[in-house]
Design a protein around this motif. Structure first.
Motif, PDB file in Angstrom:
ATOM      1  N   ILE A 381      -2.517  -7.372   5.755  1.00 61.37           N
ATOM      2  CA  ILE A 381      -2.832  -6.698   7.171  1.00 61.37           C
ATOM      3  C   ILE A 381      -4.403  -7.454   7.927  1.00 61.37           C
ATOM      4  O   ILE A 381      -5.146  -6.741   8.390  1.00 61.37           O
ATOM      5  N   ARG A 382      -4.520  -8.517   7.487  1.00 58.75           N
ATOM      6  CA  ARG A 382      -6.028  -9.343   7.829  1.00 58.75           C
ATOM      7  C   ARG A 382      -5.630  -9.567   9.284  1.00 58.75           C
ATOM      8  O   ARG A 382      -6.493  -9.238  10.287  1.00 58.75           O
ATOM      9  N   ASP A 383      -4.496 -10.059   9.746  1.00 59.57           N
ATOM     10  CA  ASP A 383      -4.277 -10.336  11.018  1.00 59.57           C
ATOM     11  C   ASP A 383      -3.010  -9.239  11.493  1.00 59.57           C
ATOM     12  O   ASP A 383      -1.912  -9.309  11.151  1.00 59.57           O
ATOM     13  N   VAL A 384      -3.601  -8.519  12.647  1.00 57.43           N
ATOM     14  CA  VAL A 384      -2.398  -7.766  13.218  1.00 57.43           C
ATOM     15  C   VAL A 384      -1.205  -8.171  13.840  1.00 57.43           C
ATOM     16  O   VAL A 384      -0.327  -7.614  13.710  1.00 57.43           O
ATOM     17  N   SER A 385      -1.356  -9.350  14.150  1.00 55.14           N
ATOM     18  CA  SER A 385      -0.195 -10.016  14.782  1.00 55.14           C
ATOM     19  C   SER A 385       0.864 -10.346  13.431  1.00 55.14           C
ATOM     20  O   SER A 385       2.093 -10.126  13.938  1.00 55.14           O
ATOM     21  N   GLU A 386       0.307 -10.588  12.309  1.00 55.73           N
ATOM     22  CA  GLU A 386       1.173 -10.757  11.226  1.00 55.73           C
ATOM     23  C   GLU A 386       1.721  -9.356  10.846  1.00 55.73           C
ATOM     24  O   GLU A 386       2.893  -9.467  10.413  1.00 55.73           O
ATOM     25  N   LEU A 387       1.113  -8.124  10.867  1.00 58.06           N
ATOM     26  CA  LEU A 387       1.647  -7.021  10.571  1.00 58.06           C
ATOM     27  C   LEU A 387       2.831  -6.511  11.674  1.00 58.06           C
ATOM     28  O   LEU A 387       3.783  -6.176  11.197  1.00 58.06           O
ATOM     29  N   TYR A 388       2.514  -6.915  12.886  1.00 57.19           N
ATOM     30  CA  TYR A 388       3.575  -6.466  13.854  1.00 57.19           C
ATOM     31  C   TYR A 388       4.597  -7.311  13.694  1.00 57.19           C
ATOM     32  O   TYR A 388       5.999  -6.892  13.891  1.00 57.19           O
ATOM     33  N   ASP A 389       4.506  -8.847  13.304  1.00 59.28           N
ATOM     34  CA  ASP A 389       5.649  -9.743  12.975  1.00 59.28           C
ATOM     35  C   ASP A 389       6.476  -9.088  11.814  1.00 59.28           C
ATOM     36  O   ASP A 389       7.433  -9.036  11.752  1.00 59.28           O
ATOM     37  N   LYS A 390       5.641  -8.403  10.827  1.00 62.14           N
ATOM     38  CA  LYS A 390       6.501  -8.049   9.738  1.00 62.14           C
ATOM     39  C   LYS A 390       7.295  -6.699   9.993  1.00 62.14           C
ATOM     40  O   LYS A 390       8.323  -6.428   9.585  1.00 62.14           O
ATOM     41  N   TYR A 391       6.574  -5.975  10.847  1.00 59.66           N
ATOM     42  CA  TYR A 391       7.036  -4.557  11.062  1.00 59.66           C
ATOM     43  C   TYR A 391       8.130  -4.593  12.023  1.00 59.66           C
ATOM     44  O   TYR A 391       9.452  -4.219  11.907  1.00 59.66           O
ATOM     45  N   TYR A 392       8.163  -5.776  12.878  1.00 58.06           N
ATOM     46  CA  TYR A 392       9.333  -6.016  13.995  1.00 58.06           C
ATOM     47  C   TYR A 392      10.191  -7.296  13.387  1.00 58.06           C
ATOM     48  O   TYR A 392      10.930  -7.775  14.138  1.00 58.06           O
ATOM     49  N   SER A 393      10.356  -7.524  12.184  1.00 59.46           N
ATOM     50  CA  SER A 393      10.728  -8.513  11.494  1.00 59.46           C
ATOM     51  C   SER A 393      12.398  -8.558  11.854  1.00 59.46           C
ATOM     52  O   SER A 393      12.891  -9.751  12.389  1.00 59.46           O
TER      53      SER A 393
END
Length: 564
Positions: A381-393
């Protein structure tokens, strides 16, 4: 639904009824009579827990409020067996009126009800009526035609439960089914968390439900409007269990026919309408309050996102709705307590980072918590873009599998414009000329995205992204991360005409994703446009400064000093 389609459904109901065995038909008929207002149905001839029947007179006994009784008799025959049906009922009526067989004085029998398939001729109906009239007993008949049309128009739930025929569009459902349908969407966060904080809002909302017929709950996407509505919906039903309670689950289909079917009965109704601005035919729900009969009462709880509040107020204006409650974001401490209790996250580094990401939004906090719990690393959860990528994977994977960049472009375009109306010739012309996507390709891609539950499509003419978080992510994906569309197009070709849309689109991007990377992409586009727009039109240039001054602070101050 068209009259032709309704006729076809009615035929399905009739065919299904004709195929029922005696015990199954008897249970359906008991349910039907209960719905028609026969208050207490005692199934004497039905074996509890099975579809078997047992001999007895009558098949069903119904006590009335005046101390008398209704006797109900049921029969199913194949077409062409009317004489057998008549003889059966003639014998049934004889038994019902025989005190030695029933142990009931005829004077206590108020009415005999016959439910049957297929149909009786007028002559046989009259003969049966005369048979009852000799003893002063009323006869009420419900044949195949009457029952099938009632199931179509008034009692679609019976058609679904007993015949397996879906009469309605499946948008009016009990609460637990609403939650199940809501969470079946792979983009949805759970509604099954415990209820936290908001004690004052809950008390206020319950008081407003008690004192008003229409209550509007407003707030930003993901702030918890649906959660508090469901909490109060359940709480109200505990104290008012006579209410018939339903939820509206949006499928993008007009609600008019469903509303006629579900809310034509007498009684008290509690209705929960989630995201009212997305409901096709919300005005028909409001009209229930305008057209209700003296034997009806409606309590309607409505949630709406803040940006659509004025639209919903306008629709509700005819019923003078003054009951509103706004739901604010959680405080940082509330987010931390929520994460600690619900997800057992107590590491302050995780908590601080999720608080920073969520900005008081419980839905985003749940997204971050789920990613953090699954990966068990702070890096996730360092980079929110990665969080969104994971959530909307899952949705991103589906889009990648299509291997069609234009489909993702269309998602980004809709995310920018918020909604696209097929009948808006100017907008459709801009999409074709500026983005190079033909109208046919645009709507074909929109239909694909609608099927994937990325976009919402209404009447095949309007398309939008109702989930604000998803909209932000898709805009970021298309214009910044994968750069499928050059950000400079939004400045060179759509500015300042769509200035406010640009502000609304980039603000959450700057607040949510890597600011430095976003700033670099924007700087390049603004640098290219700066001198061009300044030389073209001073008014346009002042608007450009108003939006992007933070990218060129020195040049902005020099320009303002010169004007002073």
């Amino acid at each position: 639904m068209t009259s032709k389609f309704l006729t076809k459904i009615c035929m399905w109901i009739q065919k299904a009824m004709e195929e029922l065995e005696g015990g199954t038909f008897q249970k359906m008929a008991d349910h039907y009579l209960l719905k028609r207002g026969y208050l207490q149905v005692i199934p004497i001839g039905s074996v509890i827990g099975s579809n078997k029947v047992r001999k007895g007179t009558p098949d069903t006994l119904i006590p009335t409020e005046d101390g008398k009784y209704v006797f109900a008799e049921y029969a199913t025959y194949q077409k062409g067996s009317e004489n057998q049906l008549y003889k059966k009922f003639h014998g049934d009526i004889e038994k019902c009126l025989d005190e030695n067989k029933t142990g009931m004085p005829v004077s206590k029998i108020k009415e005999i009800v016959l439910c049957y398939t297929p149909e009786l001729s007028a002559e046989n109906v009259e003969r049966l009526r005369q048979q009852c009239a000799k003893d002063g007993v009323n006869l009420n008949l419900f044949g195949l035609g009457t029952i099938s049309y009632d199931l179509l128009e008034k009692y679609p739930g019976i058609a679904k439960d007993h015949l397996g025929v879906e009469v309605d569009t499946g948008q009016i459902v009990p609460l637990e089914e609403f939650i199940s349908l809501y969470e079946s969407n792979k983009l949805a966060t759970t509604l099954q968390t415990n209820f936290y904080f908001r004690a004052d809002e809950k008390e206020s909302l319950l008081a407003q439900i008690q004192g008003n017929n229409l209550i509007i709950i407003s707030g930003k996407a993901g702030v918890g409007k649906s959660r508090i509505a469901i909490e109060c919906y359940r709480e109200y039903l505990k104290e008012n269990n006579a209410y018939k309670a339903y939820c509206i689950f949006n499928r993008g289909i007009d609600l008019f026919e469903d509303i006629k079917s579900y809310f034509s009965d007498s009684g008290d109704f509690l209705i929960f309408v989630d995201d009212a601005n997305r409901i096709s035919g919300f005005q028909y729900i409001v009209q229930l309050l305008q057209t209700k009969r003296s034997d009806q009462n409606f309590k309607i709880i409505v949630t709406v996102r803040d940006y659509a509040l004025d639209k919903i107020r306008e629709i509700c204006q005819p019923v003078d709705c003054d009951a509103e409650i706004a739901i604010d974001p959680f405080s940082d401490e509330e987010i931390k307590e929520f994460l600690n209790t619900e997800f057992e996250i107590n590491n302050h580094l995780y908590l601080d980072r999720i608080v920073d990401i969520a900005q008081g939004n419980p839905r985003v906090a749940v997204m971050a918590a789920q990613v953090a719990k699954d990966s068990n690393t702070l890096e996730s959860i360092r980079d929110v873009s990665e969080l969104y990528d994971k959530y909307y994977s899952s949705i991103k994977s589906d889009l990648d599998d299509l291997d069609d960049g234009d489909i993702l472009k269309v998602a980004g375009i809709v995310a920018f414009f918020r909604n696209v109306d097929k009948t808006n010739d100017t907008l459709m012309s801009n999409i074709k000329g500026i983005f190079g996507i033909s109208n046919e390709d645009f709507w074909e891609a929109s239909k694909t995205l609608h099927d994937m539950e990325v976009l919402d499509m209404f009447e095949n003419e309007v398309v939008k992204i109702s989930d604000q978080v998803l909209s932000t992510y898709l805009f970021y994906l298309v214009f910044f991360k994968e750069k499928l569309i050059d950000f400079s197009i939004l400045i060179n070709d759509l500015f300042p005409q769509y200035k406010q849309r640009l502000i609304d689109a980039i603000n959450p991007i700057l607040n949510t994703f890597n600011f430095d990377e976003i700033k670099k992409i924007m700087e390049s586009a603004v640098n290219d446009a700066w001198d061009v727009i300044q030389g073209r039109n001073e008014s346009d240039f002042l608007q450009l400064i108003d939006v992007f001054w933070f990218l060129k602070p020195t040049e902005t101050l020099i320009y303002i000093q010169g004007k002073i």
